[in-house]
Enzyme design. Structure first.
Site, mmCIF file in Angstrom:
data_model
loop_
_atom_site.group_PDB
_atom_site.id
_atom_site.type_symbol
_atom_site.label_atom_id
_atom_site.label_comp_id
_atom_site.label_asym_id
_atom_site.label_seq_id
_atom_site.Cartn_x
_atom_site.Cartn_y
_atom_site.Cartn_z
ATOM 1 N N CYS A 1 -4.487 -4.295 -2.898
ATOM 2 C CA CYS A 1 -3.826 -3.355 -3.796
ATOM 3 C C CYS A 1 -3.942 -3.955 -5.188
ATOM 4 O O CYS A 1 -3.283 -4.951 -5.497
ATOM 5 C CB CYS A 1 -2.361 -3.140 -3.420
ATOM 6 S SG CYS A 1 -1.491 -2.064 -4.581
ATOM 7 N N CYS B 1 -0.361 -3.313 -7.434
ATOM 8 C CA CYS B 1 0.922 -3.943 -7.072
ATOM 9 C C CYS B 1 0.789 -4.563 -5.688
ATOM 10 O O CYS B 1 0.115 -5.563 -5.529
ATOM 11 C CB CYS B 1 2.063 -2.936 -7.151
ATOM 12 S SG CYS B 1 1.738 -1.386 -6.288
ATOM 13 N N SER B 2 1.416 -3.969 -4.676
ATOM 14 C CA SER B 2 1.302 -4.533 -3.330
ATOM 15 C C SER B 2 1.488 -3.459 -2.271
ATOM 16 O O SER B 2 2.193 -3.670 -1.283
ATOM 17 C CB SER B 2 2.336 -5.651 -3.136
ATOM 18 O OG SER B 2 3.658 -5.166 -3.381
ATOM 19 N N CYS B 3 0.860 -2.290 -2.462
ATOM 20 C CA CYS B 3 0.944 -1.221 -1.471
ATOM 21 C C CYS B 3 0.400 -1.736 -0.139
ATOM 22 O O CYS B 3 -0.682 -2.331 -0.089
ATOM 23 C CB CYS B 3 0.163 0.001 -1.943
ATOM 24 S SG CYS B 3 0.865 0.766 -3.420
#
Length: 205
Positions: free
Chosen positions: A110, A113-115
């Site tokens: 990602c 961000c941190s999907c």
């Protein structure tokens, strides 16, 4: 008169600099205001760390390895297949499953961000959220894979998928040779979290 940039003007500056301490301070404030229940928060964390973790994803992969019809449906349209298994909800919407083959190795990042597919893989590891992984996985995926201990043949292409709030990905790793006759429970033991992100391989028995 110039604005005075004192600590008193910025409440956030009163929080400790260490991330863990900042989280604890925030939790304390929210608890004191009656906005969260610490027991409920602990239960949520325990669920994702220990009860869910990557077990749901491993169950999906093992079934795909042993059931061609299930695998075909999963690759064609993952959402209804996963929903039928109960793997849906927040952070698990709009799933796409990509299959590793002799020709192509897939990995997921990602970049914003941190999907991450929480219902399938649990809480994302720290390295997945790091700036280094998010930038280097796109620029130099083979070097990143090598740092995870994965060295691929030159003829095997590497395809990097950018996970977003709109689409999240699960990698279907290659089934290890000689495991075709194993039952689903045994196959699950061969599936690692990293192999479902594409930064690892399934474990050979």
């Amino acid at each position: 008169m110039p604005h005075d940039h004192s600590d008193h003007d910025h409440p956030h500056s009163l929080l400790p600099s260490d991330p863990a301490l900042r989280v604890k301070a925030l939790e304390t404030i929210l608890t004191q205001k009656g906005l969260i229940d610490p027991a409920a928060l602990d239960e949520i964390i325990d669920t994702y760390e220990n009860k869910i973790g990557p077990k749901n994803g491993a169950n999906v992969v093992a079934r795909a390895w042993s059931d061609p019809d299930f695998k075909a449906a999963l690759l064609d349209d993952a959402d209804p297949v996963l929903a039928e298994l109960g793997y849906y909800g927040r952070q698990g919407e709009h799933m796409v499953v990509v299959e590793n083959t002799e020709a192509v190795h897939n990995m997921v990042v990602c970049t914003l961000c941190s999907c991450y597919p929480w219902p399938l893989l649990g809480i994302p590891p720290g390295w997945y959220k790091s700036d280094a992984y998010r930038s280097r996985a796109v620029r130099e995926p083979r070097k990143v894979l090598a740092e995870f201990g994965v060295t691929l043949p030159e003829e095997q292409a590497v395809r990097v998928w950018d996970s977003t709030a709109e689409v999240r990905y699960l990698v279907l790793p290659q089934q290890p040779d000689g495991t075709e006759g194993m039952d689903q429970a045994a196959l699950m033991e061969l599936v690692t979290r990293d192999s479902m992100i594409g930064c690892g391989l399934a474990v050979s028995p």
